[in-house]
Design an enzyme around this catalytic site. Structure first.
Site, PDB file in Angstrom:
ATOM      1  N   ASP A  35       1.042  -1.210  -0.102  1.00 47.04           N
ATOM      2  CA  ASP A  35       0.047  -0.007  -0.073  1.00 47.04           C
ATOM      3  C   ASP A  35       0.851   1.340   0.013  1.00 47.04           C
ATOM      4  OD1 ASP A  35      -2.479   1.383  -0.294  1.00 47.04           O
ATOM      5  OD2 ASP A  35      -2.873   1.157   2.122  1.00 47.04           O
ATOM      6  N   HIS A  52       2.505   3.329  -8.990  1.00 44.97           N
ATOM      7  CA  HIS A  52       2.039   2.171  -9.001  1.00 44.97           C
ATOM      8  C   HIS A  52       3.595   1.392 -10.217  1.00 44.97           C
ATOM      9  CE1 HIS A  52      -1.685   2.258  -7.480  1.00 44.97           C
ATOM     10  NE2 HIS A  52      -2.254   3.234  -8.634  1.00 44.97           N
ATOM     11  N   LEU A 146      10.441 -20.486  -4.626  1.00 45.17           N
ATOM     12  CA  LEU A 146       9.390 -19.607  -4.110  1.00 45.17           C
ATOM     13  C   LEU A 146       8.016 -19.777  -4.872  1.00 45.17           C
ATOM     14  CD1 LEU A 146       8.916 -17.127  -1.899  1.00 45.17           C
ATOM     15  CD2 LEU A 146       9.464 -15.774  -3.942  1.00 45.17           C
TER      16      LEU A 146
HETATM   17  C1  IPE Z   1      -5.498  -2.662  -0.086  1.00 45.42           C
HETATM   18  O1  IPE Z   1      -5.107  -1.174  -0.338  1.00 45.42           O
HETATM   19  C2  IPE Z   1      -5.592  -3.326  -1.463  1.00 45.42           C
HETATM   20  C3  IPE Z   1      -4.140  -3.628  -2.230  1.00 45.42           C
HETATM   21  C4  IPE Z   1      -3.090  -3.164  -1.593  1.00 45.42           C
HETATM   22  C5  IPE Z   1      -4.234  -4.181  -3.201  1.00 45.42           C
HETATM   23  P1  IPE Z   1      -6.505  -0.024  -0.500  1.00 45.42           P
HETATM   24  O2  IPE Z   1      -5.404   1.083  -0.707  1.00 45.42           O
HETATM   25  O3  IPE Z   1      -7.315  -0.721  -1.616  1.00 45.42           O
HETATM   26  O4  IPE Z   1      -7.208  -0.059   0.807  1.00 45.42           O
HETATM   27  P2  IPE Z   1      -7.962   0.860   1.558  1.00 45.42           P
HETATM   28  O5  IPE Z   1      -8.983   1.422   0.471  1.00 45.42           O
HETATM   29  O6  IPE Z   1      -6.923   2.000   2.183  1.00 45.42           O
HETATM   30  O7  IPE Z   1      -8.498   0.020   2.623  1.00 45.42           O
HETATM   31  C1  IPE Z   2      -1.661   0.204  -3.167  1.00 43.54           C
HETATM   32  O1  IPE Z   2      -1.345   1.595  -3.551  1.00 43.54           O
HETATM   33  C2  IPE Z   2      -1.975  -0.325  -4.655  1.00 43.54           C
HETATM   34  C3  IPE Z   2      -3.193  -0.730  -4.957  1.00 43.54           C
HETATM   35  C4  IPE Z   2      -4.032  -0.840  -3.930  1.00 43.54           C
HETATM   36  C5  IPE Z   2      -3.380  -1.189  -6.305  1.00 43.54           C
HETATM   37  P1  IPE Z   2      -2.579   2.740  -3.528  1.00 43.54           P
HETATM   38  O2  IPE Z   2      -2.927   2.953  -4.911  1.00 43.54           O
HETATM   39  O3  IPE Z   2      -3.617   2.092  -2.595  1.00 43.54           O
HETATM   40  O4  IPE Z   2      -1.668   3.780  -2.953  1.00 43.54           O
HETATM   41  P2  IPE Z   2      -2.556   4.967  -1.902  1.00 43.54           P
HETATM   42  O5  IPE Z   2      -2.845   4.084  -0.792  1.00 43.54           O
HETATM   43  O6  IPE Z   2      -3.650   5.698  -2.410  1.00 43.54           O
HETATM   44  O7  IPE Z   2      -1.384   5.704  -1.428  1.00 43.54           O
HETATM   45 MG    MG Z   3      -4.106   2.398  -0.567  1.00 45.83          MG
END
Ligand code: IPE
Ligand code: IPE
Ligand code: MG
Length: 261
Positions: A35, A52, A146
């Site tokens: 995240d 990303h 792995l």
């Molecule tokens: C969780 O992250 C999903 C992934 C890392 C793929 P999100 O960014 O979607 O989660 P919330 O919305 O903060 O809970």
């Molecule tokens: C995690 O990073 C990747 C996915 C959920 C696909 P985010 O896109 O949720 O990044 P933040 O949380 O908005 O910074």
């Molecule tokens: Mg996120």
């Protein structure tokens, strides 16, 4: 595509630290909620997709280190069933990432004996995403190192619901009675049925929640949270998490060996 803007290099993992970790028990299954990509990009005045893209490099680095550590399974939460709520341009970019990642790194994964698997609903993925993942699964299916398990279009509540529905069908057909149903029936109906339960869960970016990730499987998993954003997550961060895991005492509701703690 953003590489020119982002000239960053990480030193190789510290060999002394690595061998000290290898002397103790290493988690067999590490699951990571990757995240903070969007915030990483925003802090740099870049579009979210740049985060990303950068996060993909972290996936490569962490996969290599997990393999070196002898981790059996590395599950990476890449896209949740709720992430479809994001703007179409971001979703489209995320759905292109598996292809991009695999077109660069699949030969390396093959060479490093990594086996790629996926958990999540394949059906609603765009064909180009599904095909890229299938190709990686096929090409690595005989590898014995792995297991790199991508949670892609994954949602734990849907997964549990499907398992329960399947059991209901078996009860309705008379194959099982409600009293026959055990926890193993549920575990066996999940997409992780062939994998050990995670020993260590890592979530980056400072959020401390599960966001519909492996709710059943994480019952006795050790959690490790860090404020570090996923694109900044380094080999040292993974080693910090594993060392912390190695200092913990897992009791599963019982007592430790001497019966005193
Ligand atoms: C969780 O992250 C999903 C992934 C890392 C793929 P999100 O960014 O979607 O989660 P919330 O919305 O903060 O809970
Ligand atoms: C995690 O990073 C990747 C996915 C959920 C696909 P985010 O896109 O949720 O990044 P933040 O949380 O908005 O910074
Ligand atoms: Mg996120």
């Amino acid at each position: 595509m953003f590489d020119k803007l982002l000239k960053r290099k990480e030193p190789p993992a510290d060999a002394g630290r690595l061998s000290a970790i290898l002397e103790e028990e290493v988690p067999a299954h590490i699951a990571i909620i990757m995240d903070g990509n969007g915030r990483w990009a925003k802090m740099r005045g870049l579009p979210r997709i740049a985060g990303h893209h950068e996060g993909m490099k972290t996936v490569r680095k962490i996969t290599r280190l997990a393999n070196q550590l002898g981790v059996e399974v590395l599950t990476l939460y890449a896209f949740s069933t709720e992430n479809w709520k994001r703007p179409k341009t971001e979703v489209d970019f995320l759905m292109r990432l598996p292809e991009e990642f695999l077109s660069s790194y699949l030969p390396e994964l093959v060479e490093e004996n990594v086996r790629v698997t996926m958990m999540g609903s394949e059906d609603s993925l765009p064909p180009h995403t599904r095909n890229a993942v299938r190709k990686a699964i096929d090409e690595t299916q005989d590898n014995t190192g792995l297991v790199l398990n991508f949670a892609l279009n994954y949602g734990s509540r849907a997964e549990i619901t499907d398992a329960v529905r399947e059991l209901a069908v078996r009860v309705a057909s008379g194959e099982l009675t409600p009293a026959d149903i055990t926890e193993d029936h549920i575990s066996d109906g999940l997409m992780t049925h062939s994998l050990p339960e995670p020993d260590l869960l890592i979530r980056t970016s400072g959020e401390e929640r599960l966001s519909n990730f492996m709710l059943w499987q994480l019952a006795y998993t050790e959690f490790w949270f860090t404020k570090t954003l996923w694109p900044d997550f380094s080999s040292d961060c993974l080693m910090d998490a594993v060392e912390d895991y190695q200092r913990r005492s897992r009791r599963y509701g019982g007592l430790k060996g001497d019966g005193m703690t």
